[in-house]
Write a protein that holds these residues in place. Structure first.
Motif, PDB file in Angstrom:
ATOM      1  N   LEU A 318      33.076  26.732  45.142  1.00 26.77           N
ATOM      2  CA  LEU A 318      32.587  28.022  44.672  1.00 26.77           C
ATOM      3  C   LEU A 318      31.107  27.925  44.305  1.00 26.77           C
ATOM      4  N   ALA A 319      30.724  26.856  43.606  1.00 26.07           N
ATOM      5  CA  ALA A 319      29.325  26.648  43.243  1.00 26.07           C
ATOM      6  C   ALA A 319      28.466  26.430  44.483  1.00 26.07           C
ATOM      7  N   ARG A 320      28.985  25.667  45.432  1.00 28.21           N
ATOM      8  CA  ARG A 320      28.244  25.428  46.669  1.00 28.21           C
ATOM      9  C   ARG A 320      27.980  26.748  47.401  1.00 28.21           C
ATOM     10  N   ALA A 321      29.002  27.594  47.451  1.00 30.34           N
ATOM     11  CA  ALA A 321      28.838  28.893  48.111  1.00 30.34           C
ATOM     12  C   ALA A 321      27.836  29.763  47.365  1.00 30.34           C
ATOM     13  N   ALA A 322      27.884  29.739  46.027  1.00 29.59           N
ATOM     14  CA  ALA A 322      26.923  30.513  45.233  1.00 29.59           C
ATOM     15  C   ALA A 322      25.507  30.015  45.475  1.00 29.59           C
ATOM     16  N   GLY A 323      25.350  28.681  45.541  1.00 37.04           N
ATOM     17  CA  GLY A 323      24.021  28.131  45.794  1.00 37.04           C
ATOM     18  C   GLY A 323      23.498  28.505  47.166  1.00 37.04           C
ATOM     19  N   GLU A 324      24.363  28.452  48.160  1.00 33.66           N
ATOM     20  CA  GLU A 324      23.942  28.820  49.516  1.00 33.66           C
ATOM     21  C   GLU A 324      23.624  30.300  49.611  1.00 33.66           C
ATOM     22  N   GLY A 326      22.353  32.109  47.217  1.00 31.21           N
ATOM     23  CA  GLY A 326      21.036  32.251  46.609  1.00 31.21           C
ATOM     24  C   GLY A 326      20.908  33.484  45.736  1.00 31.21           C
ATOM     25  N   GLY A 327      19.666  33.951  45.559  1.00 32.78           N
ATOM     26  CA  GLY A 327      19.415  35.073  44.668  1.00 32.78           C
ATOM     27  C   GLY A 327      19.839  34.728  43.252  1.00 32.78           C
ATOM     28  N   ALA A 328      20.498  35.664  42.608  1.00 36.58           N
ATOM     29  CA  ALA A 328      20.987  35.431  41.249  1.00 36.58           C
ATOM     30  C   ALA A 328      22.413  34.892  41.234  1.00 36.58           C
ATOM     31  N   ALA A 329      22.981  34.586  42.414  1.00 34.66           N
ATOM     32  CA  ALA A 329      24.370  34.126  42.462  1.00 34.66           C
ATOM     33  C   ALA A 329      24.620  32.889  41.594  1.00 34.66           C
ATOM     34  N   PRO A 330      23.741  31.855  41.616  1.00 37.59           N
ATOM     35  CA  PRO A 330      23.981  30.721  40.718  1.00 37.59           C
ATOM     36  C   PRO A 330      23.936  31.111  39.247  1.00 37.59           C
ATOM     37  N   ALA A 331      23.040  32.045  38.888  1.00 36.38           N
ATOM     38  CA  ALA A 331      22.968  32.511  37.501  1.00 36.38           C
ATOM     39  C   ALA A 331      24.228  33.263  37.124  1.00 36.38           C
ATOM     40  N   VAL A 332      24.750  34.064  38.056  1.00 30.54           N
ATOM     41  CA  VAL A 332      25.985  34.804  37.819  1.00 30.54           C
ATOM     42  C   VAL A 332      27.149  33.826  37.636  1.00 30.54           C
ATOM     43  N   TYR A 333      27.209  32.814  38.487  1.00 34.94           N
ATOM     44  CA  TYR A 333      28.244  31.779  38.393  1.00 34.94           C
ATOM     45  C   TYR A 333      28.231  31.138  37.005  1.00 34.94           C
TER      46      TYR A 333
END
Length: 414
Positions: A318-324, A326-333
């Motif tokens: 899930l984290a890998r997908a959020a990182g790929e 990009g944008g604010a996805a890692p912050a949202v995670y």
């Protein structure tokens, strides 16, 4: 002698950093401390022992209590009025950032959570070497942090990333095939998803290897922490996500490895003791002698390496997908997870509900079912907007059992 500012001084990283300084008075001097303000007696004792110039507390209401605690600590040590200097006290939500700009050589950011982002940026903009234990700030605001940092200005403190940094000294970047990040597996190593239905906070906090704060310990139980470390490794070393692998290593002796394209693998090994990576970060690129005990090669030992069970612990993919994404996805995670961990500790969310809820929120963010743009991050306000929405949405889902997501919400991210 290097002058050091410690942010998060009363936490696990901060107290161990102070121990490193205490053992090496000829190499380091602490000029300032920053903490939330809930442990003023501990902070006062630290300030008095170290003779710091400045102390920062996030809670403005703690200032008077801190002053009284400093006086009490001084009296306990036999000082009379006028025999010790009261440090300057900074208070409020921006106090840690102000402390990060204080004249010094190294800022150790040992704060917990994305609240450490602003101090991280402040330290970099002030030109300080940043010893980064607050991985959340790099994960939530990577574009901002990397834009502010000069080459070599960020030195990792996480044991996995300091291991990678050491191994990468053994070859050129173009020779690297992949990074291998090790995970202890936490207290539920070997469990299947069905075994985790009734996990209690007490069980999740019983980490078999490391002594850490409650948030990081629970993140280690869900393996969210390892997911965050995958994102951090990508951002620190600019290695694509498909060349970063996680393997389970229960003994926590090999902290990470680098595989090179000729088939060689370099591994960094040491007993699990955070004083070693902290000392290395403070002294980087030099090593600090006798930072922690070394491996005892005269004793028989066995090291195990096992594949990760993605079905039981989907937080890493899930984290890998959020990182790929990009944008604010890692912050949202990260922000959604922080709210879910708090709810789990309070008994308002199940253990499995932590990652399931984070997956549901990420799915909504990606589909654009939010007031937050799924585009890039160019300002601190962009990061904060993503985090604020994620926290609010997590709170809504947790409060409404009918809306609480289940395992199927992971499908969009696998």
């Amino acid at each position: 002698m290097r002058e050091v500012m410690i942010l998060g001084s009363t936490g696990s990283i901060g107290t161990q950093a102070i121990d490193v300084v205490r053992r090496n008075p000829d190499r380091f001097r602490v000029v300032g401390l920053a903490a939330g303000g809930s442990q003023v007696e501990v902070l006062a004792r630290q300030a008095l022992e170290l003779g710091v110039d400045v102390v920062a507390v996030a809670k403005a209401s703690a200032v008077q209590d801190l002053q009284l605690a400093i006086y009490a600590a001084a009296q306990k040590h036999g000082y009379s009025a006028g025999e010790f200097a009261i440090p300057k006290i900074l208070a409020g939500p921006d106090a840690a950032s102000e402390a990060a700009r204080w004249p010094c050589d190294v800022v150790l950011n040992g704060m917990t959570g994305s609240v450490g982002l602003a101090p991280t940026l402040a330290a970099l903009e002030a030109g300080r070497t940043l010893a980064l234990a607050n991985k959340e700030s790099l994960i939530a605001g990577a574009p901002l942090v990397k834009a502010a940092a000069k080459p070599g200005q960020i030195v990792p403190v996480d044991s996995e990333h300091t291991a990678l940094a050491q191994c990468l000294r053994g070859g050129r970047r173009e020779e690297v095939r992949r990074l291998v990040v090790t995970a202890s597996g936490g207290p539920f190593r070997g469990c299947k998803r069905a075994d985790l239905t009734d996990v209690t906070p007490e069980q999740a906090l019983a980490h078999p290897t490391w002594n850490m704060g409650p948030v990081i310990t629970i993140n280690s139980a869900t393996l969210v922490n390892k997911g965050l470390e995958v994102i951090e490794a990508h951002e620190l070393f600019d290695i694509p996500y498909d060349r970063i692998e996680v393997v389970v290593h229960p003994q926590s002796i090999v902290h990470s490895m680098v595989e090179f394209h000729d088939g060689s693998t370099l591994a960094q090994a040491s007993p699990p003791d955070m004083r070693l990576p902290i000392a290395l970060a403070l002294g980087w690129p030099d090593r600090v002698p006798d930072s922690a005990p070394a491996c005892d090669w005269s004793q028989t030992s066995t090291w195990e390496f096992q594949p990760l069970d993605d079905e039981a612990f989907p937080a890493i993919r899930l984290a890998r997908a959020a990182g790929e994404r990009g944008g604010a996805a890692p912050a949202v995670y990260n922000a959604a997870n922080e709210e879910c961990v708090s709810a789990f500790v309070d008994g308002r969310l199940s253990f499995l509900g932590i990652v399931d809820t984070v997956a549901h929120i990420l799915d909504e963010y990606t589909r654009g079912d939010t007031p937050v743009s799924p585009g890039g991050v160019s300002t601190l306000a962009d990061v904060l907007a993503g985090e604020t929405w994620a926290r609010s949405r997590a709170t809504q889902l947790i409060a409404s059992p009918a809306a609480t997501p289940d395992e199927k919400d992971l499908s969009a991210w696998t």
